[in-house]
Write an enzyme that holds these catalytic residues in place. Structure first.
Site, PDB file in Angstrom:
ATOM      1  N   HIS A  15       0.850  -1.190   0.000  1.00 16.61           N
ATOM      2  CA  HIS A  15       0.000   0.000   0.000  1.00 16.61           C
ATOM      3  C   HIS A  15       0.884   1.236   0.000  1.00 16.61           C
ATOM      4  O   HIS A  15       2.091   1.156   0.176  1.00 16.61           O
ATOM      5  CB  HIS A  15      -1.003  -0.003   1.180  1.00 16.61           C
ATOM      6  CG  HIS A  15      -0.425   0.302   2.531  1.00 16.61           C
ATOM      7  ND1 HIS A  15      -1.201   0.583   3.631  1.00 16.61           N
ATOM      8  CD2 HIS A  15       0.858   0.377   2.980  1.00 16.61           C
ATOM      9  CE1 HIS A  15      -0.440   0.805   4.683  1.00 16.61           C
ATOM     10  NE2 HIS A  15       0.805   0.682   4.316  1.00 16.61           N
ATOM     11  N   CYS A  26       5.636   6.753   4.356  1.00 13.13           N
ATOM     12  CA  CYS A  26       4.438   5.953   4.059  1.00 13.13           C
ATOM     13  C   CYS A  26       3.743   6.387   2.767  1.00 13.13           C
ATOM     14  O   CYS A  26       2.818   5.723   2.303  1.00 13.13           O
ATOM     15  CB  CYS A  26       3.461   5.972   5.233  1.00 13.13           C
ATOM     16  SG  CYS A  26       4.106   5.094   6.658  1.00 13.13           S
ATOM     17  N   HIS A  30       4.996   0.432  -0.288  1.00  6.95           N
ATOM     18  CA  HIS A  30       5.731  -0.513   0.552  1.00  6.95           C
ATOM     19  C   HIS A  30       4.784  -1.623   0.964  1.00  6.95           C
ATOM     20  O   HIS A  30       3.584  -1.546   0.699  1.00  6.95           O
ATOM     21  CB  HIS A  30       6.325   0.210   1.787  1.00  6.95           C
ATOM     22  CG  HIS A  30       5.291   0.812   2.667  1.00  6.95           C
ATOM     23  ND1 HIS A  30       4.687   2.025   2.394  1.00  6.95           N
ATOM     24  CD2 HIS A  30       4.709   0.370   3.810  1.00  6.95           C
ATOM     25  CE1 HIS A  30       3.797   2.305   3.332  1.00  6.95           C
ATOM     26  NE2 HIS A  30       3.780   1.316   4.200  1.00  6.95           N
ATOM     27  N   HIS A  32       3.457  -4.849   3.810  1.00  6.44           N
ATOM     28  CA  HIS A  32       3.364  -5.334   5.189  1.00  6.44           C
ATOM     29  C   HIS A  32       2.919  -6.787   5.188  1.00  6.44           C
ATOM     30  O   HIS A  32       2.194  -7.220   4.294  1.00  6.44           O
ATOM     31  CB  HIS A  32       2.318  -4.552   5.993  1.00  6.44           C
ATOM     32  CG  HIS A  32       2.658  -3.121   6.231  1.00  6.44           C
ATOM     33  ND1 HIS A  32       3.634  -2.731   7.117  1.00  6.44           N
ATOM     34  CD2 HIS A  32       2.156  -1.984   5.696  1.00  6.44           C
ATOM     35  CE1 HIS A  32       3.706  -1.406   7.123  1.00  6.44           C
ATOM     36  NE2 HIS A  32       2.829  -0.928   6.271  1.00  6.44           N
ATOM     37  N   HIS A  70      -1.670 -10.389  -1.394  1.00  3.99           N
ATOM     38  CA  HIS A  70      -0.762 -10.165  -2.525  1.00  3.99           C
ATOM     39  C   HIS A  70      -1.313  -9.179  -3.555  1.00  3.99           C
ATOM     40  O   HIS A  70      -1.060  -9.314  -4.758  1.00  3.99           O
ATOM     41  CB  HIS A  70      -0.351 -11.493  -3.184  1.00  3.99           C
ATOM     42  CG  HIS A  70       0.709 -12.220  -2.399  1.00  3.99           C
ATOM     43  ND1 HIS A  70       0.441 -12.871  -1.215  1.00  3.99           N
ATOM     44  CD2 HIS A  70       2.031 -12.372  -2.606  1.00  3.99           C
ATOM     45  CE1 HIS A  70       1.546 -13.392  -0.742  1.00  3.99           C
ATOM     46  NE2 HIS A  70       2.537 -13.092  -1.562  1.00  3.99           N
ATOM     47  N   GLU A 115      -0.142  -3.875  11.411  1.00  7.20           N
ATOM     48  CA  GLU A 115       0.634  -3.709  10.174  1.00  7.20           C
ATOM     49  C   GLU A 115       2.108  -4.021  10.404  1.00  7.20           C
ATOM     50  O   GLU A 115       2.826  -4.311   9.463  1.00  7.20           O
ATOM     51  CB  GLU A 115       0.414  -2.343   9.534  1.00  7.20           C
ATOM     52  CG  GLU A 115       0.858  -1.166  10.348  1.00  7.20           C
ATOM     53  CD  GLU A 115       0.704   0.150   9.567  1.00  7.20           C
ATOM     54  OE1 GLU A 115      -0.275   0.299   8.822  1.00  7.20           O
ATOM     55  OE2 GLU A 115       1.590   0.998   9.715  1.00  7.20           O
TER      56      GLU A 115
HETATM   57 ZN   LIG Z   1       2.376   0.901   5.583  1.00  6.16          ZN
END
Ligand SMILES: [Zn+2]
Length: 125
Positions: A15, A26, A30, A32, A70, A115
């Site tokens: 995201h 952010c 990237h 998680h 994914h 997260e």
């Molecule tokens: Zn994040």
């Protein structure tokens, strides 16, 4: 006497958070290893001794986890017109899951989205 039961699910997703300030890490794409914990609160059924069968919780939640796994969450938001996933913070993800799952899980109490190992959000009504 009410009890709280919870079941956790894991998925991997990317995201980015377009509403964060310019230069904030952010804002970059990237990923998680997300953990979603579904918490239900209600009375113990005197017959069965349980609140709800964990297997039945899984049947309801699993399709949502598979829908997220994914993928880039922002893409799902754009493709499916889901405003909360167009800015997929843990807060918005927890809120969206709560709204989706509540009609199918009347005893739903809260959704917890982890997260990272140390950062999480809990959404409840
Ligand atoms: Zn994040």
């Amino acid at each position: 006497m009410p009890v709280i039961i919870s079941k956790s699910f894991r998925f991997e997703a990317a995201h980015y958070l377009p509403q964060m300030p310019e230069g904030h890490k952010c804002r970059r794409m990237h990923g998680h290893s997300f953990k979603v914990t579904v918490r239900l609160k209600g009375p113990i059924d005197p017959e069965t001794g349980i609140l709800m069968d964990f297997g039945d919780v899984k049947k309801v939640v699993k399709p949502y986890i598979e829908r997220l796994d994914h993928w880039c969450l922002n893409e799902i938001g754009e493709r499916e017109g889901i405003a909360l996933l167009q800015n997929p913070t843990s807060e918005n993800l927890a809120c969206w899951l709560f709204q989706e799952l509540k009609p199918q899980l009347p005893d739903l109490y809260s959704i917890v989205v982890d997260e990272t190992c140390t950062s999480r959000c809990e959404y409840m009504e």
